[in-house]
Write an enzyme that holds these catalytic residues in place. Structure first.
Site, PDB file in Angstrom:
ATOM      1  N   GLY A   1       0.432  25.552 -22.245  1.00  0.00           N
ATOM      2  CA  GLY A   1      -0.665  24.807 -21.869  1.00  0.00           C
ATOM      3  C   GLY A   1      -1.518  23.922 -23.064  1.00  0.00           C
ATOM      4  O   GLY A   1      -1.494  22.638 -22.497  1.00  0.00           O
ATOM      5  N   PHE A   2      -1.207  24.267 -24.112  1.00  0.00           N
ATOM      6  CA  PHE A   2      -1.599  23.384 -25.319  1.00  0.00           C
ATOM      7  C   PHE A   2      -2.786  22.759 -25.071  1.00  0.00           C
ATOM      8  O   PHE A   2      -3.231  21.484 -25.911  1.00  0.00           O
ATOM      9  CB  PHE A   2      -0.502  22.668 -25.563  1.00  0.00           C
ATOM     10  CG  PHE A   2       0.934  22.997 -25.637  1.00  0.00           C
ATOM     11  CD1 PHE A   2       1.208  24.158 -26.577  1.00  0.00           C
ATOM     12  CD2 PHE A   2       1.890  22.769 -24.466  1.00  0.00           C
ATOM     13  CE1 PHE A   2       2.613  24.719 -26.745  1.00  0.00           C
ATOM     14  CE2 PHE A   2       2.941  23.387 -24.552  1.00  0.00           C
ATOM     15  CZ  PHE A   2       3.232  24.443 -25.486  1.00  0.00           C
TER      16      PHE A   2
ATOM     17  N   GLY B   1       2.836  31.741 -23.667  1.00  0.00           N
ATOM     18  CA  GLY B   1       3.866  31.849 -24.613  1.00  0.00           C
ATOM     19  C   GLY B   1       3.744  32.445 -25.968  1.00  0.00           C
ATOM     20  O   GLY B   1       4.433  32.654 -26.648  1.00  0.00           O
TER      21      GLY B   1
ATOM     22  N   GLN C   1       5.017  31.325 -33.512  1.00  0.00           N
ATOM     23  CA  GLN C   1       3.956  30.286 -33.415  1.00  0.00           C
ATOM     24  C   GLN C   1       3.779  29.205 -34.516  1.00  0.00           C
ATOM     25  O   GLN C   1       3.721  28.053 -34.409  1.00  0.00           O
ATOM     26  CB  GLN C   1       2.779  31.080 -33.650  1.00  0.00           C
ATOM     27  CG  GLN C   1       2.377  31.666 -31.908  1.00  0.00           C
ATOM     28  CD  GLN C   1       2.043  30.791 -30.803  1.00  0.00           C
ATOM     29  OE1 GLN C   1       1.151  30.099 -30.894  1.00  0.00           O
ATOM     30  NE2 GLN C   1       2.961  30.590 -30.299  1.00  0.00           N
TER      31      GLN C   1
ATOM     32  N   LYS D   1      -6.979  36.165 -37.810  1.00  0.00           N
ATOM     33  CA  LYS D   1      -6.992  34.576 -37.282  1.00  0.00           C
ATOM     34  C   LYS D   1      -5.947  33.973 -36.606  1.00  0.00           C
ATOM     35  O   LYS D   1      -5.173  34.605 -36.497  1.00  0.00           O
ATOM     36  CB  LYS D   1      -7.181  33.800 -38.772  1.00  0.00           C
ATOM     37  CG  LYS D   1      -7.974  34.562 -39.950  1.00  0.00           C
ATOM     38  CD  LYS D   1      -8.157  33.581 -41.210  1.00  0.00           C
ATOM     39  CE  LYS D   1      -9.142  34.234 -42.021  1.00  0.00           C
ATOM     40  NZ  LYS D   1      -9.008  33.483 -43.495  1.00  0.00           N
ATOM     41  N   GLY D   2      -6.339  32.802 -35.973  1.00  0.00           N
ATOM     42  CA  GLY D   2      -5.430  32.217 -34.995  1.00  0.00           C
ATOM     43  C   GLY D   2      -4.404  31.584 -35.800  1.00  0.00           C
ATOM     44  O   GLY D   2      -4.499  31.156 -36.816  1.00  0.00           O
TER      45      GLY D   2
ATOM     46  N   GLU E   1      -2.063  26.854 -34.096  1.00  0.00           N
ATOM     47  CA  GLU E   1      -2.188  25.365 -34.301  1.00  0.00           C
ATOM     48  C   GLU E   1      -2.018  25.062 -35.668  1.00  0.00           C
ATOM     49  O   GLU E   1      -1.921  23.797 -36.032  1.00  0.00           O
ATOM     50  CB  GLU E   1      -3.639  24.808 -33.865  1.00  0.00           C
ATOM     51  CG  GLU E   1      -3.689  24.828 -32.344  1.00  0.00           C
ATOM     52  CD  GLU E   1      -5.288  24.950 -31.652  1.00  0.00           C
ATOM     53  OE1 GLU E   1      -5.245  23.896 -31.215  1.00  0.00           O
ATOM     54  OE2 GLU E   1      -5.921  25.986 -31.537  1.00  0.00           O
TER      55      GLU E   1
END
Length: 743
Positions: free
Chosen positions: A241-242, A470, A642, A705-706, A709
């Site tokens: 998706g991004f 994903g 990731q 935390k993500g 990106e």
């Protein structure tokens, strides 16, 4: 390095993907895999001009083609309850839904052909043979009047800074100024935008890939004038998706409208070349960096100005200056943005929006300043990395960046790097260069909900309308639930990807796991509290009277905190209470007080090695080492995945990705994966991601935390700096292609 299973916990274990077997065996059903009875196929017809209006479509020829059922144009398209140009919230982008004959960009949908077969629909669309009244189009950066936008990115200030910039430059003993340009990048997820739509009166069932089920449901309810409860969206699996699937796009909605027009289920799948326009992209940028520093490298001034494009009919501004507001502790900082309009599809969020192109410019500029100062680039960054956010003066909730620099440098061998360029060659005579860049990304969090049910058979059900595109949500949410409930993972059933479930938030902005994971954890604790209440008030339970001491969940049992010998299984507690289950909801959201007090980011450092052919200018990235600190790691295997994906995207940004636009027609001339270059396996180097340990008690209850990106930020700049170190040529126009080196 082989990961080892950690006994007694699910969080932290490198489990393989729960959805992996379904994907590799073909059992995982993506949106286009659904075929309701009586389903028709729809194909878009798109504009060949960038500005003007459609004056004629040969609907008669298309409808006469065997198998064609209907042709949807502005003449007969279902009317909507609200204008698709209405913007009732900052993230409602304007849509092109055949409500008039106007054309605002090339590849805009101008008609839909609906047929019994995909082939008939495709041939019917070709027969429409559109005619236009064209106007002169502008698609170049700075080609139209330049203006200052109201906000940038997701509502951030257009201009922000601190300190006296003029005084900072006056105090500087060394100054540098340079302009960097990045090309437009178009969303090209493996799975294109799709809708399989079926109406039952005023009730809609929709299979479509979306990163935000509830946001999509709300948007559709407004457009079609029906209650949100009448809309059921299924999105169990997404093929990427991004950002492009964060907000439902025009092609997806046109498929729904087509189904309404013909009264039968309709499938519409956007073709690859149709991805270049109506589903968003990252706009081109021109960034000017001015830096000033004292002799010891301390920054006295940092001025970051961005010029970017947006569409003529809507606003989205690539917020390149955000990264300069957080990263380096300059005495004075100024970040500003300006925009020019163009006849293009509206840009939109794309993986690390703002930070990705912004980091390329900032990290390149730091290296250019280091050269002027005769400093090692790493030493310059260590001298200036911020422990307190420069503009807000909030301390960072964790200070792991220095450790990222150190661990990455040691693993890469940075201390052996010669200071001057063109000093290293490999055994084939190719020039070798080493570069580095700092990585950072905000540790954001949205609001999400989840429901947990503990069942009488000792299993649990977790439900949340989260999405897995994903990144591994199917796996990590189950791990968080298993950990919270004290159960083995195989005793936890997870349901996600369905809009009838509690709102799981948005899978975007590197917030997904923090948001939906926190909601899942809260739901498990609320369900356990209900179960404990049954036990501690039941005289027949060994846990009776344990209210003040409390209980903990272990291996499907509740255990007294103060006496581990007193325990009882979930099933026994429910059975004696005559209950089939207990059920509770939980909410995940950031703590406003903590976020006001602390600046919350994930941090990292990326080191890159490249080889360059001295005669041909051909560039290859041969090695990448990234060290990242991102709070509590739920699944190290998936986190590394990731990081790898982000770093590969950084390779693409630095060396490959570039939409070529015909300035006469406004059309993208390479709208396919043969000519729109992204890295393939042969372009991917040896990659290593180091997981730097970090404990952040402030970011959210789980300390998550993500990671989706941050891998891009730092990587592209590191590669650009490595190319300079190999060749002595500083390219400031991205992607760096061999012609730019040879010139």
């Amino acid at each position: 390095m082989t990961e080892r299973m950690r006994h007694g916990a699910s969080i932290g274990q490198p489990l393989t993907r729960r959805d992996g077997p379904a994907k590799v065996t073909g059992a995982a059903r993506y949106s286009a895999d659904f075929h309701p009875a009586g389903m028709l196929h729809a194909v878009l017809a798109v504009s060949a001009i960038a500005r003007g209006r459609v004056t004629h479509l040969d609907v008669t020829a298309a409808q006469a083609h065997p198998g064609v059922v209907a042709v949807m144009t502005p003449e007969n398209a279902p009317k909507l309850a609200k204008s698709p140009d209405d913007k009732d919230n900052p993230f409602a982008f304007r849509l092109d839904l055949l409500q008039n004959s106007g054309v605002r960009y090339a590849n805009q949908p101008i008609g839909v052909v609906i047929a019994e077969t995909l082939e008939a629909a495709t041939e019917g669309a070709a027969l429409l043979d559109p005619r236009y009244e064209a106007q002169a189009a502008s698609v170049e950066l700075g080609g139209e009047e330049i203006f200052t936008p109201g906000t940038v990115g997701a509502g951030s200030p257009t201009q922000e800074g601190a300190g006296d910039l003029a005084a900072g430059f006056a105090a500087a003993e060394t100054r540098m100024e340079a302009t960097y340009e990045t090309a437009a990048q178009y969303h090209n997820a493996l799975e294109p935008h799709t809708s399989v739509a079926q109406w039952d009166g005023e009730r809609l069932t929709l299979h479509t890939p979306t990163q935000a089920l509830w946001i999509a449901k709300g948007r559709l309810a407004g457009l079609f004038g029906i209650p949100e409860g009448n809309i059921h969206i299924v999105s169990h699996y997404l093929g990427g998706g991004f950002g492009s699937k964060g907000f439902i796009s025009s092609p997806q909605i046109l498929g729904i409208m087509a189904a309404k027009l013909v009264g039968r289920p309709v499938k519409l799948v956007t073709r690859r070349e149709q991805m270049f326009g109506p589903v968003g992209h990252r706009a081109s940028t021109r960034q000017t960096l001015k830096l000033g520093a004292r002799a010891d490298g301390a920054l006295t001034a940092l001025d970051h100005h961005t010029l970017t494009l947006t569409s003529r009919h809507d606003d989205f501004v690539e917020a390149c200056g955000l990264i300069a507001r957080h990263l380096y502790a300059s005495e004075a900082i100024s970040t500003t943005h300006a925009v020019s309009r163009a006849d293009i599809g509206t840009p939109i969020f794309m993986r690390a929006p703002g930070e990705a192109p912004g980091s390329v410019a900032v990290e390149s500029a730091l290296d250019e300043l280091a050269l002027k100062l005769d400093m090692d680039p790493l030493d310059l960054r260590l001298r200036n990395y911020a422990e307190v956010e420069p503009i807000t003066h909030r301390p960072f909730s964790s200070k792991a960046l220095r450790e990222c620099y150190a661990q990455g440098a040691e693993r890469f061998g940075w201390s052996r790097r010669p200071k001057q360029p063109r000093q290293m060659r490999d055994d084939q005579g190719l020039l070798v260069g080493w570069g580095m860049g700092t990585a950072t990304y905000p540790a954001g969090m949205m609001q999400g909900e989840a429901r947990a049910t503990i069942r009488a058979d000792g299993t649990a059900l977790i439900e949340t309308a989260a999405q897995d595109m994903g990144q591994g949500a199917w796996t990590v949410l189950a791990q968080i639930a298993a950990d919270g409930l004290g159960l083995d993972g195989d005793r936890v059933e997870l349901r996600i990807g369905d809009s009838d479930l509690p709102n799981g938030g948005l899978a975007g902005g590197s917030t997904g796991t923090a948001t939906s994971g926190s909601a899942v954890h809260a739901a498990t604790q609320a369900a356990l509290a209900q179960l404990a209440d049954l036990a501690v008030n039941d005289r027949a339970s060994p846990l009776y009277g344990a209210g003040n001491a409390g209980t903990v969940a272990e291996n499907g049992r509740l255990v007294r905190r103060d006496d581990p010998t007193r325990a009882e299984g979930f099933a026994e507690i429910l059975s004696r209470a005559g209950r089939d289950s207990v059920e509770a909801k939980g909410t995940g959201a950031g703590d406003p007080a903590s976020r006001k007090t602390y600046a919350m980011h994930a941090h990292g450092a990326v080191y890159a090695e490249v080889t360059v052919d001295p005669d041909l200018g051909q560039i290859r990235v041969t090695r990448l080492v990234g060290a990242f600190a991102a709070g509590r790691i739920v699944n190290p295997r998936l986190v590394r995945s990731q990081y790898y994906g982000g770093m590969i995207w950084g390779v693409s940004l630095a060396l490959h990705e570039h939409a070529v636009v015909d300035t006469r027609s406004g059309r993208v001339m390479n709208p396919n994966l043969a000519e729109y270059h992204v890295p393939v396996n042969a372009d991917v180097p040896s990659i290593e991601a180091i997981l730097v340990e970090e404990h952040d008690p402030h970011v959210n209850p789980l300390g998550i935390k993500g990671v989706g990106e941050i891998g891009i930020t730092g990587t592209a700049g590191a590669i650009a700096n490595a190319v300079w170190h190999a060749t002595g040529v500083r390219v400031r126009d991205f992607p760096i292609t061999l012609d730019k080196l040879l010139v």
